[in-house]
Write a protein that holds these residues in place. Structure first.
Motif, mmCIF file in Angstrom:
data_model
loop_
_atom_site.group_PDB
_atom_site.id
_atom_site.type_symbol
_atom_site.label_atom_id
_atom_site.label_comp_id
_atom_site.label_asym_id
_atom_site.label_seq_id
_atom_site.Cartn_x
_atom_site.Cartn_y
_atom_site.Cartn_z
ATOM 1 N N ARG A 1 0.971 -1.149 -0.092
ATOM 2 C CA ARG A 1 0.012 -0.074 -0.049
ATOM 3 C C ARG A 1 0.930 1.179 -0.053
ATOM 4 O O ARG A 1 1.881 1.079 0.607
ATOM 5 C CB ARG A 1 -0.865 -0.097 1.284
ATOM 6 N N ILE A 2 0.712 2.177 -0.772
ATOM 7 C CA ILE A 2 1.156 3.547 -0.675
ATOM 8 C C ILE A 2 0.261 4.317 0.417
ATOM 9 O O ILE A 2 -0.928 4.743 -0.318
ATOM 10 C CB ILE A 2 1.385 4.240 -2.054
ATOM 11 N N ARG A 3 0.818 4.891 1.460
ATOM 12 C CA ARG A 3 -0.229 5.518 2.438
ATOM 13 C C ARG A 3 0.611 6.762 3.183
ATOM 14 O O ARG A 3 1.759 6.597 2.876
ATOM 15 C CB ARG A 3 -0.836 4.235 3.187
ATOM 16 N N ILE B 1 7.370 6.527 -7.352
ATOM 17 C CA ILE B 1 5.881 6.090 -7.112
ATOM 18 C C ILE B 1 5.539 5.290 -8.524
ATOM 19 O O ILE B 1 4.733 4.342 -8.203
ATOM 20 C CB ILE B 1 5.136 7.347 -6.921
ATOM 21 N N PRO C 1 -2.613 2.617 -3.832
ATOM 22 C CA PRO C 1 -2.522 3.676 -3.041
ATOM 23 C C PRO C 1 -3.963 3.792 -2.133
ATOM 24 O O PRO C 1 -4.987 3.263 -2.537
ATOM 25 C CB PRO C 1 -2.640 4.945 -3.999
ATOM 26 N N VAL D 1 -4.128 9.417 -0.924
ATOM 27 C CA VAL D 1 -2.998 9.263 -1.546
ATOM 28 C C VAL D 1 -3.426 9.167 -3.120
ATOM 29 O O VAL D 1 -2.627 10.107 -3.810
ATOM 30 C CB VAL D 1 -1.918 8.166 -1.271
#
Length: 126
Positions: free
Chosen positions: A4-6, A59, A69, A73
């Motif tokens: 996860r991009i958080r 990213i 995300p 985000v």
């Protein structure tokens, strides 16, 4: 491993500062992460360039690896042009009046509309 991009919160009490990180979805919010991808400082004005800092290449790499995300985000990435802009999720309805209050509001609006039509018809006759 699901990635996860958080946001990971840091900063003092009532002075938030967030790091944008890629992490395993099972790790805690402020815990272990794989890589730092940027930062977000909500205390700065919206037009300040330091409010949102992103490492675009990294990213893109992590999105290519399958990292997902979070909603916030994803909104940042959409504004930066890195992903397609995501629709804003529906807000809760807890801030709206209850059913009976909404009925009373609709009835009052209907009475006001009928009174306006009657006044317009009366002035047209005169």
């Amino acid at each position: 491993m699901s990635l996860r991009i958080r946001l990971a919160r840091s900063g003092a009490k009532k002075r938030p500062f967030y790091r944008i990180v890629v992490a395993d979805s099972r790790s805690p919010r402020d815990g272990r992460f794989i890589e730092r991808l940027g930062s977000y400082d909500p205390m700065l004005p919206a037009d300040n360039e330091r409010r949102l800092v992103l490492k675009n290449e990294r990213i893109q790499y992590w999105l290519g690896c399958g990292a997902l995300p979070t909603d916030r985000v994803a909104r940042f990435l959409g504004q930066a042009g890195l992903t397609a802009p995501r629709a804003i999720p529906e807000q809760t309805i807890k801030n709206q009046p209850g059913k009976k209050a909404q009925e009373r509001i609709r009835e009052a609006e209907e009475r006001a509309r009928q009174a306006a039509e009657a006044a317009a018809a009366e002035s047209a006759e005169a």
